[in-house]
Design a protein around this motif. Structure first.
Motif, mmCIF file in Angstrom:
data_model
loop_
_atom_site.group_PDB
_atom_site.id
_atom_site.type_symbol
_atom_site.label_atom_id
_atom_site.label_comp_id
_atom_site.label_asym_id
_atom_site.label_seq_id
_atom_site.Cartn_x
_atom_site.Cartn_y
_atom_site.Cartn_z
ATOM 1 N N GLN A 93 -1.727 2.246 -17.961
ATOM 2 C CA GLN A 93 -2.234 3.438 -18.625
ATOM 3 C C GLN A 93 -2.665 4.534 -17.656
ATOM 4 O O GLN A 93 -2.921 5.657 -18.072
ATOM 5 C CB GLN A 93 -3.419 3.065 -19.520
ATOM 6 C CG GLN A 93 -3.073 2.028 -20.570
ATOM 7 C CD GLN A 93 -2.016 2.540 -21.546
ATOM 8 O OE1 GLN A 93 -2.120 3.647 -22.052
ATOM 9 N NE2 GLN A 93 -0.993 1.738 -21.782
ATOM 10 N N ASN A 94 -2.775 4.205 -16.379
ATOM 11 C CA ASN A 94 -3.181 5.204 -15.398
ATOM 12 C C ASN A 94 -2.616 4.838 -14.033
ATOM 13 O O ASN A 94 -1.960 3.798 -13.867
ATOM 14 C CB ASN A 94 -4.714 5.347 -15.362
ATOM 15 C CG ASN A 94 -5.412 4.030 -15.078
ATOM 16 O OD1 ASN A 94 -5.001 3.273 -14.203
ATOM 17 N ND2 ASN A 94 -6.468 3.744 -15.826
ATOM 18 N N LYS A 95 -2.891 5.693 -13.062
ATOM 19 C CA LYS A 95 -2.336 5.513 -11.714
ATOM 20 C C LYS A 95 -2.832 4.227 -11.055
ATOM 21 O O LYS A 95 -2.077 3.537 -10.371
ATOM 22 C CB LYS A 95 -2.698 6.730 -10.863
ATOM 23 C CG LYS A 95 -2.020 6.783 -9.535
ATOM 24 C CD LYS A 95 -2.337 8.072 -8.796
ATOM 25 C CE LYS A 95 -1.663 8.070 -7.443
ATOM 26 N NZ LYS A 95 -1.957 9.274 -6.681
ATOM 27 N N LYS A 96 -4.096 3.890 -11.274
ATOM 28 C CA LYS A 96 -4.657 2.680 -10.677
ATOM 29 C C LYS A 96 -3.988 1.431 -11.252
ATOM 30 O O LYS A 96 -3.627 0.518 -10.514
ATOM 31 C CB LYS A 96 -6.163 2.624 -10.909
ATOM 32 C CG LYS A 96 -6.831 1.447 -10.233
ATOM 33 C CD LYS A 96 -8.334 1.491 -10.389
ATOM 34 C CE LYS A 96 -9.001 0.370 -9.624
ATOM 35 N NZ LYS A 96 -10.458 0.410 -9.726
ATOM 36 N N GLN A 97 -3.805 1.387 -12.558
ATOM 37 C CA GLN A 97 -3.137 0.245 -13.177
ATOM 38 C C GLN A 97 -1.692 0.142 -12.706
ATOM 39 O O GLN A 97 -1.177 -0.962 -12.493
ATOM 40 C CB GLN A 97 -3.196 0.356 -14.703
ATOM 41 C CG GLN A 97 -4.563 0.135 -15.281
ATOM 42 C CD GLN A 97 -4.584 0.306 -16.796
ATOM 43 O OE1 GLN A 97 -3.556 0.557 -17.437
ATOM 44 N NE2 GLN A 97 -5.760 0.175 -17.369
ATOM 45 N N GLN A 98 -1.028 1.276 -12.539
ATOM 46 C CA GLN A 98 0.353 1.280 -12.055
ATOM 47 C C GLN A 98 0.425 0.719 -10.639
ATOM 48 O O GLN A 98 1.287 -0.096 -10.326
ATOM 49 C CB GLN A 98 0.933 2.701 -12.085
ATOM 50 C CG GLN A 98 2.345 2.793 -11.531
ATOM 51 C CD GLN A 98 3.358 2.012 -12.334
ATOM 52 O OE1 GLN A 98 3.320 2.008 -13.560
ATOM 53 N NE2 GLN A 98 4.275 1.338 -11.664
ATOM 54 N N ALA A 99 -0.509 1.134 -9.795
ATOM 55 C CA ALA A 99 -0.534 0.652 -8.409
ATOM 56 C C ALA A 99 -0.837 -0.844 -8.353
ATOM 57 O O ALA A 99 -0.233 -1.583 -7.575
ATOM 58 C CB ALA A 99 -1.557 1.437 -7.599
ATOM 59 N N LEU A 100 -1.761 -1.302 -9.196
ATOM 60 C CA LEU A 100 -2.098 -2.724 -9.226
ATOM 61 C C LEU A 100 -0.927 -3.553 -9.749
ATOM 62 O O LEU A 100 -0.628 -4.624 -9.215
ATOM 63 C CB LEU A 100 -3.344 -2.961 -10.085
ATOM 64 C CG LEU A 100 -3.874 -4.391 -10.119
ATOM 65 C CD1 LEU A 100 -4.199 -4.900 -8.721
ATOM 66 C CD2 LEU A 100 -5.101 -4.463 -11.011
ATOM 67 N N LEU A 101 -0.229 -3.049 -10.754
ATOM 68 C CA LEU A 101 0.943 -3.757 -11.271
ATOM 69 C C LEU A 101 2.025 -3.864 -10.207
ATOM 70 O O LEU A 101 2.701 -4.891 -10.107
ATOM 71 C CB LEU A 101 1.485 -3.066 -12.530
ATOM 72 C CG LEU A 101 2.724 -3.704 -13.153
ATOM 73 C CD1 LEU A 101 2.459 -5.158 -13.565
ATOM 74 C CD2 LEU A 101 3.190 -2.881 -14.352
ATOM 75 N N GLU A 102 2.174 -2.836 -9.404
ATOM 76 C CA GLU A 102 3.161 -2.886 -8.326
ATOM 77 C C GLU A 102 2.814 -3.989 -7.322
ATOM 78 O O GLU A 102 3.679 -4.772 -6.927
ATOM 79 C CB GLU A 102 3.223 -1.530 -7.628
ATOM 80 C CG GLU A 102 4.315 -1.427 -6.600
ATOM 81 C CD GLU A 102 4.424 -0.038 -6.007
ATOM 82 O OE1 GLU A 102 5.015 0.071 -4.911
ATOM 83 O OE2 GLU A 102 3.935 0.927 -6.604
ATOM 84 N N PHE B 187 -2.618 0.634 -2.373
ATOM 85 C CA PHE B 187 -3.651 0.488 -3.397
ATOM 86 C C PHE B 187 -5.036 0.585 -2.771
ATOM 87 O O PHE B 187 -5.899 1.324 -3.240
ATOM 88 C CB PHE B 187 -3.510 -0.845 -4.138
ATOM 89 C CG PHE B 187 -4.554 -1.043 -5.198
ATOM 90 C CD1 PHE B 187 -4.285 -0.668 -6.505
ATOM 91 C CD2 PHE B 187 -5.795 -1.568 -4.902
ATOM 92 C CE1 PHE B 187 -5.254 -0.814 -7.487
ATOM 93 C CE2 PHE B 187 -6.772 -1.720 -5.872
ATOM 94 C CZ PHE B 187 -6.489 -1.345 -7.172
ATOM 95 N N GLU B 188 -5.259 -0.175 -1.710
ATOM 96 C CA GLU B 188 -6.579 -0.223 -1.084
ATOM 97 C C GLU B 188 -6.959 1.109 -0.445
ATOM 98 O O GLU B 188 -8.134 1.471 -0.416
ATOM 99 C CB GLU B 188 -6.638 -1.361 -0.071
ATOM 100 C CG GLU B 188 -6.610 -2.708 -0.751
ATOM 101 C CD GLU B 188 -6.620 -3.884 0.195
ATOM 102 O OE1 GLU B 188 -6.239 -3.712 1.386
ATOM 103 O OE2 GLU B 188 -7.001 -4.978 -0.240
#
Length: 140
Positions: A58-67, A109-110
């Motif tokens: 739903q957002n950039k952080k979730q996208q990065a974590l999914l990657e 991500f970090e």
């Protein structure tokens, strides 16, 4: 009574010897593999006809974590395959590619959102790890 009898038939491996196995397994792409929970097409079976949940960040952080999760999942699946087939050069190379992608995605991500593991926190005050939200906490 000794439950560890000399009958070796109960300890036979569930896999075929290296010489009888497909050295070029058919793989799902990374995004499909994480949704299905399996990288290998020949091993995938749906559970009682249920369909899989489509992961939609739903957002950039979730996208990065999914990657990060996707690349680490694929690398881990390949690692499990290599435990049984350590001489498969194609899969060794594919493992290295996905391990490198996972490392780069985690670093990205970090850099933007903070550490994923407490061991990745910098030793400075205030201690970064306790500053939320943590990666697994629900966020709208």
């Amino acid at each position: 009574m000794n439950i560890y009898q000399d009958n070796q038939s109960c300890f036979q491996p569930f896999f075929m010897p290296e010489s009888h196995c497909d050295t070029n397994p058919k793989l799902f792409d990374a995004q499909e593999a994480i949704m299905l929970g399996n990288l290998f097409k020949e091993l995938y079976m749906s559970y009682r006809g249920f369909s899989n949940y489509c992961l939609q960040p739903q957002n950039k952080k979730q996208q990065a974590l999914l990657e990060v999760q996707t690349y680490e999942f694929v690398a881990h699946e390949i690692n499990l395959y290599l435990d049984i087939h350590p001489k498969n050069q194609r899969m060794v190379q594919l493992y290295r590619e996905y391990a490198d992608k996972a490392k780069a995605a985690k670093k990205d991500f970090e850099k933007e959102f903070g550490p994923l593991l407490v061991s990745d926190s910098e030793n400075k005050v205030p201690f970064q790890w306790v500053q939320g939200p943590w990666p697994w906490e629900y966020q709208c």
